[in-house]
Write an enzyme that holds these catalytic residues in place. Structure first.
Site, short mmCIF file in Angstrom:
data_model
loop_
_atom_site.label_atom_id
_atom_site.label_comp_id
_atom_site.label_asym_id
_atom_site.label_seq_id
_atom_site.Cartn_x
_atom_site.Cartn_y
_atom_site.Cartn_z
N LYS A 9 0.83 -1.12 -0.05
CA LYS A 9 0.31 0.39 -0.03
C LYS A 9 0.96 1.22 -0.14
O LYS A 9 1.73 1.27 0.31
CB LYS A 9 -1.14 -0.02 0.65
CG LYS A 9 -1.98 -0.95 1.23
CD LYS A 9 -2.91 -0.70 2.45
CE LYS A 9 -3.73 -2.35 2.32
NZ LYS A 9 -4.93 -2.42 2.90
N TYR A 49 -12.61 -2.22 -3.38
CA TYR A 49 -12.96 -2.96 -1.75
C TYR A 49 -15.04 -2.59 -2.04
O TYR A 49 -15.14 -2.29 -1.01
CB TYR A 49 -12.36 -1.94 -1.00
CG TYR A 49 -11.10 -2.17 -0.80
CD1 TYR A 49 -10.78 -3.12 -0.06
CD2 TYR A 49 -10.23 -0.80 -0.96
CE1 TYR A 49 -9.13 -3.51 0.50
CE2 TYR A 49 -8.49 -1.14 -0.07
CZ TYR A 49 -8.34 -2.77 0.13
OH TYR A 49 -6.70 -2.56 0.66
N PHE A 57 -15.51 3.20 7.28
CA PHE A 57 -14.21 3.78 6.45
C PHE A 57 -13.49 3.67 5.36
O PHE A 57 -12.81 3.34 4.14
CB PHE A 57 -13.12 2.84 7.95
CG PHE A 57 -13.90 1.50 7.39
CD1 PHE A 57 -12.65 0.31 6.48
CD2 PHE A 57 -14.21 0.67 8.24
CE1 PHE A 57 -12.70 -0.33 5.96
CE2 PHE A 57 -14.18 -1.34 7.84
CZ PHE A 57 -13.78 -1.39 6.70
N ARG A 85 -1.32 -14.88 3.46
CA ARG A 85 -2.05 -14.18 4.64
C ARG A 85 -2.14 -14.47 5.74
O ARG A 85 -1.97 -13.19 6.68
CB ARG A 85 -3.84 -15.03 4.41
CG ARG A 85 -4.82 -14.50 3.32
CD ARG A 85 -5.10 -12.94 3.51
NE ARG A 85 -5.53 -12.34 4.63
CZ ARG A 85 -6.59 -11.47 4.80
NH1 ARG A 85 -6.14 -10.58 3.42
NH2 ARG A 85 -6.87 -11.26 5.91
N THR A 91 -5.26 -8.17 10.50
CA THR A 91 -6.01 -6.83 9.44
C THR A 91 -5.53 -5.81 10.60
O THR A 91 -4.92 -4.63 10.21
CB THR A 91 -7.54 -6.46 9.10
OG1 THR A 91 -7.99 -7.74 8.77
CG2 THR A 91 -8.04 -5.33 8.35
N ARG A 102 2.26 -7.02 9.38
CA ARG A 102 1.99 -5.77 10.19
C ARG A 102 2.29 -5.89 11.46
O ARG A 102 2.13 -5.03 12.27
CB ARG A 102 0.05 -6.56 9.48
CG ARG A 102 -0.37 -5.45 8.01
CD ARG A 102 -1.47 -6.62 8.11
NE ARG A 102 -2.82 -6.41 6.43
CZ ARG A 102 -3.64 -6.48 6.06
NH1 ARG A 102 -4.09 -7.73 7.02
NH2 ARG A 102 -4.20 -6.31 5.61
N ASN A 112 -2.36 -0.76 7.17
CA ASN A 112 -1.68 -1.82 7.58
C ASN A 112 -0.55 -2.92 6.52
O ASN A 112 -0.38 -3.86 6.44
CB ASN A 112 -2.50 -2.89 7.84
CG ASN A 112 -3.83 -3.20 6.54
OD1 ASN A 112 -3.79 -2.48 5.41
ND2 ASN A 112 -4.71 -3.98 6.78
N HIS A 115 -1.73 -5.13 1.08
CA HIS A 115 -3.25 -5.90 1.01
C HIS A 115 -3.11 -7.32 0.66
O HIS A 115 -1.70 -7.94 -0.29
CB HIS A 115 -3.81 -5.56 0.16
CG HIS A 115 -5.36 -6.23 -0.77
ND1 HIS A 115 -6.48 -6.89 -0.07
CD2 HIS A 115 -5.06 -7.56 -1.44
CE1 HIS A 115 -6.78 -7.65 -0.62
NE2 HIS A 115 -6.28 -7.62 -1.96
N GLU A 126 -8.96 -10.76 -8.57
CA GLU A 126 -8.06 -9.70 -8.46
C GLU A 126 -6.79 -9.16 -9.13
O GLU A 126 -6.28 -8.76 -9.70
CB GLU A 126 -7.20 -9.49 -7.36
CG GLU A 126 -8.60 -9.56 -6.15
CD GLU A 126 -7.92 -8.95 -4.40
OE1 GLU A 126 -7.25 -9.58 -3.77
OE2 GLU A 126 -9.04 -9.05 -3.54
N1 UDP Z 1 -9.25 -1.11 6.94
C1 UDP Z 1 -10.22 0.33 8.18
N2 UDP Z 1 -10.58 -0.60 9.66
C2 UDP Z 1 -11.47 -1.87 9.83
C3 UDP Z 1 -11.07 -2.63 8.64
C4 UDP Z 1 -10.75 -3.02 7.46
O1 UDP Z 1 -9.68 0.97 8.18
O2 UDP Z 1 -11.71 -1.80 10.34
C5 UDP Z 1 -8.90 -1.46 5.95
C6 UDP Z 1 -7.49 -1.77 6.09
O3 UDP Z 1 -6.83 -0.96 5.33
C7 UDP Z 1 -8.01 -3.33 5.26
C8 UDP Z 1 -8.72 -2.93 4.59
O4 UDP Z 1 -10.27 -1.76 4.66
O5 UDP Z 1 -6.71 -3.83 5.13
C9 UDP Z 1 -9.51 -4.27 3.34
O6 UDP Z 1 -10.43 -4.35 5.58
P1 UDP Z 1 -10.91 -5.96 5.27
O7 UDP Z 1 -11.40 -6.65 6.14
O8 UDP Z 1 -11.42 -6.77 3.40
O9 UDP Z 1 -8.99 -6.58 5.61
P2 UDP Z 1 -8.18 -7.21 4.78
O10 UDP Z 1 -8.04 -8.59 4.09
O11 UDP Z 1 -7.30 -6.86 4.25
O12 UDP Z 1 -7.40 -8.08 6.26
MG MG Z 2 -9.66 -8.17 2.45
#
Ligand code: UDP
Ligand code: MG
Length: 137
Positions: A9, A49, A57, A85, A91, A102, A112, A115, A126
């Site tokens: 990111k 997204y 958010f 992952r 996350t 992270r 974080n 992605h 994707e």
């Molecule tokens: N995110 C955020 N607040 C939250 C949850 C997610 O800002 O409460 C952001 C964060 O950058 C995250 C992205 O949204 O990586 C996508 O969320 P997801 O639940 O898909 O998490 P990821 O798959 O990235 O772990």
């Molecule tokens: Mg995700």
């Protein structure tokens, strides 16, 4: 053999962490099959997204993801989706264990660092969204 998709990111790129992040995937035994840098257009960020579009958010997330250059890669290897992952961690950086990307480099959402696709279906979608569907990758 499995393929997954990652984005380093904007703050990961700004902080000079491209090498650090990619080296963790390589050290694990995964292969970088495709690699590029660029800016994500707002329309593509919203699509990427879309499943989060009703979250409070969402707008901040789209603004963040389009705020600077990113690095995108296809990572390949046995069980690549789950391994990547695990390597990136939870996350929320507050919950991400030390030793994960992270956990080691991030402090608060949405920042974080990275992605990664979370299932075979999202990996395929994707990869197609960001790299197209050509077979010679
Ligand atoms: N995110 C955020 N607040 C939250 C949850 C997610 O800002 O409460 C952001 C964060 O950058 C995250 C992205 O949204 O990586 C996508 O969320 P997801 O639940 O898909 O998490 P990821 O798959 O990235 O772990
Ligand atoms: Mg995700």
């Amino acid at each position: 053999m499995e393929r997954t998709f990652i984005i380093i990111k904007p703050e990961g790129v700004r902080r000079g962490l491209i090498g650090e992040v990619l080296s963790r995937f390589e050290r694990k035994g995964l292969r970088i099959a495709r690699l590029t840098t660029g800016h994500i257009p707002e329309k593509v960020a919203r699509e990427h997204y879309a499943h989060l579009k009703d979250k409070p958010f969402f707008d901040e997330l789209v603004e963040y993801m389009t705020s600077g250059m990113v690095c995108m890669a296809i990572i390949e290897g046995p069980n690549a989706i789950q391994h990547v992952r695990s390597l990136i961690g939870a996350t929320n950086p507050v919950e991400a264990a030390p030793g994960t990307i992270r956990g080691d480099f991030a402090t608060e959402l949405p920042y974080n660092i990275v992605h990664a696709s979370d299932s075979p279906e999202t990996a395929i979608a994707e990869i197609a969204r960001f790299f197209g569907t050509e077979e010679d990758a």
